[in-house]
Design an enzyme around this catalytic site. Structure first.
Site, PDB file in Angstrom:
ATOM      1  CD  GLU A  44     -86.234  -8.359  18.423  1.00 58.14           C
ATOM      2  OE1 GLU A  44     -87.406  -7.955  18.739  1.00 58.14           O
ATOM      3  OE2 GLU A  44     -84.529  -8.504  18.703  1.00 58.14           O
ATOM      4  CE  LYS A 110     -88.455  -8.242  22.167  1.00 59.15           C
ATOM      5  NZ  LYS A 110     -87.734  -7.300  21.840  1.00 59.15           N
ATOM      6  CB  CYS A 144     -84.862  -9.493  21.749  1.00 57.78           C
ATOM      7  SG  CYS A 144     -83.200  -8.462  21.923  1.00 57.78           S
TER       8      CYS A 144
END
Length: 258
Positions: A44, A110, A144
Protein backbone atom coordinates in the site's frame (compact mmCIF):
# COMPACT_ATOMS: atom_id res chain seq x y z
CA UNK A 1 -5.01 -28.27 -18.70
CA UNK A 2 -3.10 -26.52 -15.95
CA UNK A 3 -4.19 -23.00 -15.07
CA UNK A 4 -1.50 -21.37 -12.98
CA UNK A 5 -0.63 -17.84 -11.89
CA UNK A 6 2.95 -17.12 -10.85
CA UNK A 7 3.26 -14.23 -8.42
CA UNK A 8 6.11 -12.24 -6.86
CA UNK A 9 5.33 -10.45 -3.59
CA UNK A 10 7.73 -7.63 -2.78
CA UNK A 11 7.99 -7.02 0.96
CA UNK A 12 10.10 -3.92 1.52
CA UNK A 13 10.77 -0.82 3.58
CA UNK A 14 9.61 2.47 2.02
CA UNK A 15 11.24 5.88 1.62
CA UNK A 16 9.01 8.43 3.38
CA UNK A 17 7.11 10.70 0.98
CA UNK A 18 9.69 10.17 -1.76
CA UNK A 19 8.06 8.72 -4.90
CA UNK A 20 11.18 9.03 -7.07
CA UNK A 21 13.35 7.14 -4.62
CA UNK A 22 10.72 4.44 -4.11
CA UNK A 23 10.26 3.93 -7.85
CA UNK A 24 14.02 3.57 -8.20
CA UNK A 25 14.17 1.08 -5.32
CA UNK A 26 11.30 -1.07 -6.53
CA UNK A 27 12.60 -0.94 -10.10
CA UNK A 28 15.90 -2.38 -8.88
CA UNK A 29 14.13 -5.07 -6.88
CA UNK A 30 11.96 -6.05 -9.83
CA UNK A 31 15.07 -6.24 -12.04
CA UNK A 32 16.39 -8.98 -9.76
CA UNK A 33 13.40 -11.21 -10.53
CA UNK A 34 14.81 -13.97 -12.70
CA UNK A 35 11.77 -16.24 -12.67
CA UNK A 36 8.90 -15.89 -15.12
CA UNK A 37 6.05 -14.27 -13.19
CA UNK A 38 2.56 -13.17 -14.17
CA UNK A 39 2.00 -10.65 -11.39
CA UNK A 40 4.15 -8.47 -9.13
CA UNK A 41 2.47 -7.19 -5.94
CA UNK A 42 3.73 -4.06 -4.15
CA UNK A 43 2.56 -2.70 -0.75
CA UNK A 44 0.00 0.00 0.00
CA UNK A 45 1.15 3.57 -0.76
CA UNK A 46 4.38 2.09 -2.08
CA UNK A 47 5.72 5.43 -3.33
CA UNK A 48 5.29 7.35 -0.07
CA UNK A 49 4.53 5.28 2.98
CA UNK A 50 1.24 5.71 4.84
CA UNK A 51 1.23 9.50 4.87
CA UNK A 52 -1.70 11.61 6.04
CA UNK A 53 -0.13 14.61 4.32
CA UNK A 54 -0.90 13.99 0.63
CA UNK A 55 -0.08 17.65 -0.05
CA UNK A 56 3.57 16.69 0.49
CA UNK A 57 3.37 14.63 -2.71
CA UNK A 58 3.40 16.61 -5.95
CA UNK A 59 0.18 15.88 -7.90
CA UNK A 60 2.26 14.97 -10.97
CA UNK A 61 3.77 12.00 -9.13
CA UNK A 62 0.62 9.91 -9.54
CA UNK A 63 0.79 10.00 -13.32
CA UNK A 64 4.56 9.42 -13.24
CA UNK A 65 4.08 6.30 -11.15
CA UNK A 66 1.36 4.89 -13.39
CA UNK A 67 3.57 5.42 -16.44
CA UNK A 68 6.45 3.76 -14.57
CA UNK A 69 4.22 0.77 -13.80
CA UNK A 70 3.20 0.57 -17.45
CA UNK A 71 6.81 0.54 -18.61
CA UNK A 72 7.74 -2.17 -16.12
CA UNK A 73 4.71 -4.29 -16.97
CA UNK A 74 5.57 -4.17 -20.67
CA UNK A 75 9.30 -4.84 -20.18
CA UNK A 76 8.75 -7.77 -17.82
CA UNK A 77 5.54 -9.07 -19.46
CA UNK A 78 3.88 -9.14 -16.06
CA UNK A 79 1.09 -7.24 -14.35
CA UNK A 80 2.06 -4.89 -11.51
CA UNK A 81 -0.24 -3.94 -8.65
CA UNK A 82 0.02 -1.57 -5.69
CA UNK A 83 -1.62 1.54 -4.24
CA UNK A 84 -0.37 5.14 -4.28
CA UNK A 85 -1.39 8.65 -3.23
CA UNK A 86 -3.33 9.94 -6.23
CA UNK A 87 -4.92 13.33 -6.83
CA UNK A 88 -7.88 13.76 -9.15
CA UNK A 89 -10.17 16.77 -9.55
CA UNK A 90 -8.75 18.31 -6.41
CA UNK A 91 -9.47 15.24 -4.28
CA UNK A 92 -6.95 12.82 -2.79
CA UNK A 93 -7.29 9.04 -3.03
CA UNK A 94 -5.51 5.98 -1.74
CA UNK A 95 -5.80 4.41 -5.18
CA UNK A 96 -4.73 0.95 -6.26
CA UNK A 97 -3.62 0.36 -9.84
CA UNK A 98 -3.63 -3.04 -11.52
CA UNK A 99 -1.45 -2.52 -14.60
CA UNK A 100 -1.29 -5.20 -17.29
CA UNK A 101 1.56 -5.84 -19.78
CA UNK A 102 -0.51 -4.24 -22.55
CA UNK A 103 -0.55 -0.96 -20.61
CA UNK A 104 -4.23 -1.33 -19.77
CA UNK A 105 -4.96 -0.63 -16.13
CA UNK A 106 -7.82 -0.90 -13.65
CA UNK A 107 -8.22 1.08 -10.43
CA UNK A 108 -9.70 0.62 -6.98
CA UNK A 109 -10.07 3.34 -4.35
CA UNK A 110 -9.76 2.14 -0.75
CA UNK A 111 -13.27 1.69 0.60
CA UNK A 112 -12.48 1.65 4.32
CA UNK A 113 -10.29 4.62 5.13
CA UNK A 114 -8.42 4.19 8.41
CA UNK A 115 -10.19 6.49 10.87
CA UNK A 116 -7.71 5.78 13.69
CA UNK A 117 -5.07 7.65 11.67
CA UNK A 118 -7.48 10.23 10.23
CA UNK A 119 -7.32 8.81 6.72
CA UNK A 120 -11.04 9.48 6.34
CA UNK A 121 -10.37 13.21 6.73
CA UNK A 122 -7.85 13.52 3.90
CA UNK A 123 -8.66 10.76 1.41
CA UNK A 124 -11.91 10.11 -0.42
CA UNK A 125 -13.37 6.66 0.23
CA UNK A 126 -14.06 4.38 -2.72
CA UNK A 127 -17.50 2.97 -3.46
CA UNK A 128 -16.88 0.29 -6.07
CA UNK A 129 -15.34 -3.14 -5.75
CA UNK A 130 -12.95 -4.21 -8.51
CA UNK A 131 -12.73 -7.64 -10.12
CA UNK A 132 -9.95 -8.07 -12.66
CA UNK A 133 -9.95 -10.99 -15.10
CA UNK A 134 -6.32 -11.74 -15.88
CA UNK A 135 -4.69 -14.81 -17.41
CA UNK A 136 -7.62 -17.06 -16.57
CA UNK A 137 -8.05 -15.87 -12.97
CA UNK A 138 -10.59 -13.54 -11.41
CA UNK A 139 -8.78 -11.28 -8.96
CA UNK A 140 -10.24 -9.01 -6.27
CA UNK A 141 -7.71 -6.42 -5.00
CA UNK A 142 -8.36 -4.56 -1.72
CA UNK A 143 -6.33 -2.30 0.57
CA UNK A 144 -5.15 -2.73 4.18
CA UNK A 145 -7.99 -1.68 6.54
CA UNK A 146 -10.49 -3.30 4.15
CA UNK A 147 -9.26 -6.59 5.62
CA UNK A 148 -11.28 -6.00 8.80
CA UNK A 149 -14.61 -5.91 6.94
CA UNK A 150 -15.71 -9.31 5.59
CA UNK A 151 -18.88 -8.10 3.90
CA UNK A 152 -16.87 -5.97 1.46
CA UNK A 153 -14.67 -8.94 0.55
CA UNK A 154 -17.63 -11.31 0.26
CA UNK A 155 -17.12 -13.61 -2.70
CA UNK A 156 -20.33 -13.02 -4.65
CA UNK A 157 -18.38 -12.76 -7.92
CA UNK A 158 -16.76 -16.22 -7.65
CA UNK A 159 -13.30 -14.68 -7.75
CA UNK A 160 -10.25 -16.93 -7.43
CA UNK A 161 -7.76 -14.62 -5.73
CA UNK A 162 -8.18 -11.98 -3.03
CA UNK A 163 -5.25 -9.56 -2.66
CA UNK A 164 -4.60 -7.09 0.16
CA UNK A 165 -1.80 -4.52 -0.15
CA UNK A 166 -0.98 -2.94 3.18
CA UNK A 167 0.95 -0.80 5.65
CA UNK A 168 -0.08 -2.88 8.68
CA UNK A 169 1.77 -1.98 11.91
CA UNK A 170 3.42 -4.32 14.39
CA UNK A 171 1.07 -3.75 17.39
CA UNK A 172 -1.87 -5.31 15.52
CA UNK A 173 -0.05 -7.86 13.37
CA UNK A 174 -1.85 -10.83 14.96
CA UNK A 175 -5.10 -9.47 13.54
CA UNK A 176 -3.48 -9.30 10.08
CA UNK A 177 -2.32 -12.92 10.31
CA UNK A 178 -5.69 -14.16 11.55
CA UNK A 179 -7.89 -12.20 9.17
CA UNK A 180 -5.94 -13.12 6.03
CA UNK A 181 -6.49 -16.78 6.84
CA UNK A 182 -10.15 -16.19 7.66
CA UNK A 183 -10.78 -14.37 4.37
CA UNK A 184 -9.30 -17.31 2.45
CA UNK A 185 -11.47 -19.84 4.25
CA UNK A 186 -14.79 -17.99 4.14
CA UNK A 187 -14.41 -17.03 0.46
CA UNK A 188 -12.84 -20.33 -0.67
CA UNK A 189 -10.20 -18.40 -2.59
CA UNK A 190 -6.49 -17.80 -2.46
CA UNK A 191 -5.83 -14.87 -0.15
CA UNK A 192 -2.64 -12.83 -0.53
CA UNK A 193 -1.43 -10.12 1.84
CA UNK A 194 1.58 -7.93 1.03
CA UNK A 195 2.78 -5.70 3.87
CA UNK A 196 5.77 -3.38 4.20
CA UNK A 197 8.69 -3.59 6.62
CA UNK A 198 10.74 -1.10 8.65
CA UNK A 199 10.07 2.18 10.47
CA UNK A 200 8.32 5.13 8.90
CA UNK A 201 9.07 8.76 9.77
CA UNK A 202 6.31 8.71 12.39
CA UNK A 203 8.16 5.84 14.14
CA UNK A 204 5.50 3.26 13.31
CA UNK A 205 7.06 -0.17 12.89
CA UNK A 206 5.95 -2.61 10.19
CA UNK A 207 6.96 -6.27 10.55
CA UNK A 208 6.03 -7.69 7.16
CA UNK A 209 4.18 -10.98 7.61
CA UNK A 210 3.29 -11.01 3.92
CA UNK A 211 1.59 -14.32 3.30
CA UNK A 212 -0.51 -16.47 0.97
CA UNK A 213 -3.27 -18.86 2.04
CA UNK A 214 -5.13 -21.38 -0.09
CA UNK A 215 -8.89 -21.83 -0.26
CA UNK A 216 -8.94 -24.01 2.87
CA UNK A 217 -6.72 -21.68 4.90
CA UNK A 218 -3.41 -23.52 4.48
CA UNK A 219 -0.46 -21.12 4.53
CA UNK A 220 1.62 -21.61 1.39
CA UNK A 221 3.97 -18.61 1.71
CA UNK A 222 5.07 -16.32 4.54
CA UNK A 223 7.90 -13.94 5.42
CA UNK A 224 8.86 -11.50 8.17
CA UNK A 225 12.00 -10.38 6.29
CA UNK A 226 12.61 -7.80 3.59
CA UNK A 227 12.55 -10.00 0.51
CA UNK A 228 10.70 -11.13 -2.59
CA UNK A 229 8.36 -14.08 -2.07
CA UNK A 230 7.35 -16.32 -4.96
CA UNK A 231 4.19 -18.40 -5.15
CA UNK A 232 2.35 -20.31 -7.85
CA UNK A 233 -1.45 -20.50 -7.67
CA UNK A 234 -3.37 -23.36 -9.25
CA UNK A 235 -6.91 -22.60 -10.41
CA UNK A 236 -7.70 -26.29 -10.85
CA UNK A 237 -7.13 -26.76 -7.13
CA UNK A 238 -9.75 -24.14 -6.28
CA UNK A 239 -12.26 -25.56 -8.73
CA UNK A 240 -11.75 -29.09 -7.44
CA UNK A 241 -12.17 -28.00 -3.80
CA UNK A 242 -15.29 -25.96 -4.55
CA UNK A 243 -16.81 -28.87 -6.46
CA UNK A 244 -16.19 -31.22 -3.55
CA UNK A 245 -17.03 -28.77 -0.76
CA UNK A 246 -19.93 -26.64 -1.94
CA UNK A 247 -19.83 -24.17 0.94
CA UNK A 248 -20.18 -21.08 -1.27
CA UNK A 249 -23.52 -22.38 -2.53
CA UNK A 250 -24.89 -22.11 1.02
CA UNK A 251 -23.94 -18.46 1.52
CA UNK A 252 -26.62 -16.01 2.58
CA UNK A 253 -28.11 -13.81 -0.11
CA UNK A 254 -28.06 -10.09 0.50
CA UNK A 255 -27.03 -6.94 -1.31
CA UNK A 256 -24.46 -4.36 -0.27
CA UNK A 257 -25.97 -0.98 0.61
CA UNK A 258 -24.25 2.29 1.49
Amino acid sequence: MAQILRIALIQSHLHWENPEQNRKMFGEKIDTISEDVDLVVLPEMFTSGFTMEPGHIDPSEGKKTVEWMQRLAKQKNTAVIGSIVFQENGNQFNRLFFVEPSGKYSTYDKKHTFTLAGEDKVYEAGKQKLIVEYRGFKICPLICYDLRFPVWARNVEDYDVLIYVANWPKPRIEAWDTLLKARAIENMAYCIGVNRTGLDDLQHEYPGHSAVYDELGKQIAYSDQEEILYVTLDKNQIESTRKKLRFLEDRDNFSWKE
